[in-house]
Design an enzyme around this catalytic site. Structure first.
Site, PDB file in Angstrom:
ATOM      1  N   ASP A  29       0.734  -1.191  -0.129  1.00 35.43           N
ATOM      2  CA  ASP A  29      -0.092  -0.038   0.069  1.00 35.43           C
ATOM      3  C   ASP A  29       0.914   1.280   0.119  1.00 35.43           C
ATOM      4  O   ASP A  29       1.923   1.365   0.782  1.00 35.43           O
ATOM      5  CB  ASP A  29      -0.899   0.003   1.104  1.00 35.43           C
ATOM      6  CG  ASP A  29      -2.286   0.841   0.991  1.00 35.43           C
ATOM      7  OD1 ASP A  29      -2.301   1.370  -0.252  1.00 35.43           O
ATOM      8  OD2 ASP A  29      -2.811   1.145   1.954  1.00 35.43           O
TER       9      ASP A  29
HETATM   10  C1  LIG Z   1       4.131  -6.951 -11.622  1.00 35.34           C
HETATM   11  C2  LIG Z   1       3.481  -6.651 -10.552  1.00 35.34           C
HETATM   12  C3  LIG Z   1       3.015  -7.705  -9.765  1.00 35.34           C
HETATM   13  C4  LIG Z   1       3.105  -5.524 -10.152  1.00 35.34           C
HETATM   14  C5  LIG Z   1       2.860  -5.020  -8.713  1.00 35.34           C
HETATM   15  C6  LIG Z   1       2.327  -3.433  -8.800  1.00 35.34           C
HETATM   16  C7  LIG Z   1       2.014  -2.764  -7.809  1.00 35.34           C
HETATM   17  C8  LIG Z   1       2.947  -2.055  -6.772  1.00 35.34           C
HETATM   18  C9  LIG Z   1       0.660  -2.795  -7.343  1.00 35.34           C
HETATM   19  C10 LIG Z   1      -0.004  -2.371  -6.106  1.00 35.34           C
HETATM   20  C11 LIG Z   1      -1.440  -1.813  -6.650  1.00 35.34           C
HETATM   21  C12 LIG Z   1      -1.971  -1.206  -5.595  1.00 35.34           C
HETATM   22  C13 LIG Z   1      -3.693  -1.197  -5.895  1.00 35.34           C
HETATM   23  C14 LIG Z   1      -1.694  -0.848  -4.310  1.00 35.34           C
HETATM   24  C15 LIG Z   1      -2.237  -0.408  -3.096  1.00 35.34           C
HETATM   25  O1  LIG Z   1      -1.851   1.013  -3.077  1.00 35.34           O
HETATM   26  P1  LIG Z   1      -2.183   2.427  -3.911  1.00 35.34           P
HETATM   27  O2  LIG Z   1      -1.193   2.714  -4.913  1.00 35.34           O
HETATM   28  O3  LIG Z   1      -3.759   2.406  -3.828  1.00 35.34           O
HETATM   29  O4  LIG Z   1      -1.673   3.606  -2.592  1.00 35.34           O
HETATM   30  P2  LIG Z   1      -2.297   4.623  -1.978  1.00 35.34           P
HETATM   31  O5  LIG Z   1      -3.124   3.764  -0.797  1.00 35.34           O
HETATM   32  O6  LIG Z   1      -1.547   5.645  -1.660  1.00 35.34           O
HETATM   33  O7  LIG Z   1      -3.634   5.265  -2.885  1.00 35.34           O
END
Ligand SMILES: CC(C)=CCC/C(C)=C/CC/C(C)=C/COP(=O)(O)OP(=O)(O)O
Length: 305
Positions: free
Chosen positions: A84
């Site tokens: 996250d």
């Molecule tokens: C190839 C592969 C497996 C890649 C993975 C890529 C990756 C890091 C995906 C995370 C996606 C996600 C919805 C994270 C939640 O944090 P957020 O981004 O929603 O963060 P926030 O809480 O700051 O909005």
């Protein structure tokens, strides 16, 4: 960057479908799941012929040496991560959201490398939840392209480092090309034994439990089991984590200072130790991971006894 490796999997379909469900279930099974695509055997061939580039920096001596204080005999077999804070990381730097996700992929690569070095057997990552489909379309499309790119770029690494890739979740909702890439990668790496990376995409704990119940209901309908046969063990055979020898994470890490499990592996986390880190996922590196593992090794696991 040692992980960068480009591989373009031109699918050359030569083998029958790896769908391993019992044949009696096939008519029903297809109503619950998209058919798995055939194994692309050209992928395997291509992979065995691209061994010249640098893999990540995994030297034999590294796998013997652990950071001070970290005990090999108390290492978690399976670590799950809710990655996250990628978007917040980007916003804090006045960068577009996609830069946050890209930085998140780099962080994931580092953690995979460390797992391999320190002897962790399985890492499960929550890459895209069932609810993430409701994010802005442009963001969803970017994430899909990132999964595609990530898996293509790292294919050679998975082979050279003996890494098995498994994908869990409702893949029927993903773009067809991505579904095919994932299924091919799973099939091509299924005999790799050093380490298993489980990527949860279009996944939620609710989804997993519901699909397991549907399969059991189907078996009962076909007369293969009695409803009274259903127990913990039968349920676990139908959960998507049946792809691993270690279906229950020992440790769950969530980054970004949120204290929730957000519908991730609800069944499997029953006795998991929880660890919440303040760092945003793109900032979560070796030092943070070590802190989490040291904290885990201090815990007394009692399983209710
Ligand atoms: C190839 C592969 C497996 C890649 C993975 C890529 C990756 C890091 C995906 C995370 C996606 C996600 C919805 C994270 C939640 O944090 P957020 O981004 O929603 O963060 P926030 O809480 O700051 O909005």
């Amino acid at each position: 960057m040692p992980f960068s490796l480009y591989f373009s999997p031109t699918p050359l379909i030569t083998a029958p479908s790896p769908l391993s469900k019992p044949s009696f279930l096939v008519p029903y099974y297809h109503t619950l799941h998209a058919p798995k695509s055939p194994l692309c055997s050209s992928m395997e061939h291509a992979l065995t012929h691209q061994g010249k580039q640098e893999a990540f920096d995994l030297r034999p001596e590294d796998s013997q040496t652990l950071p001070l204080g970290l005990r090999r005999d108390a290492m978690p077999s399976h670590v799950a991560v809710i990655m996250d804070g990628n978007r917040r990381w980007a916003r804090l730097r006045d960068l577009p959201v996609r830069s946050g996700y890209e930085a998140g992929v780099e962080s994931l690569r580092k953690i995979v490398e460390i797992c391999c070095k320190w002897g962790i057997k399985v890492l499960s990552v929550f890459a895209f939840s069932s609810d993430n489909w409701f994010r802005p379309k442009v963001e969803v499309e970017f994430l899909m392209s990132l999964f595609e790119r990530g898996m293509q770029e790292d294919t050679g690494i998975f082979f050279r480092e003996n890494i098995r890739i498994s994908v869990i979740g409702d893949l029927t909702k993903l773009p067809k090309a991505l579904q095919e890439l994932m299924v091919n990668l799973e099939e091509a790496t299924k005999n790799n034994t050093l380490f298993q990376l489980i990527v949860a995409v279009s996944y939620s704990g609710h989804y997993d439990v519901v699909q397991a119940c549907q399969r059991l209901a189907l078996k009962a309908k076909c007369g293969l089991i009695e409803p009274s046969d259903i127990n913990v063990s039968l349920m676990e055979q139908e959960l998507e984590t049946n792809c691993t020898e270690f279906p229950h994470p020992d440790l769950l890490i969530r980054t970004s200072g949120e204290f929730r499990i957000s519908n991730f592996m609800l069944w499997q986390l029953a006795y998991t130790e929880l660890y919440f880190a303040q760092s945003l996922w793109p900032d979560f590196g070796e030092a943070e991971f070590l802190k989490a593992l040291l904290a885990f090794q201090q815990r007394q696991r009692r399983y209710g006894v």
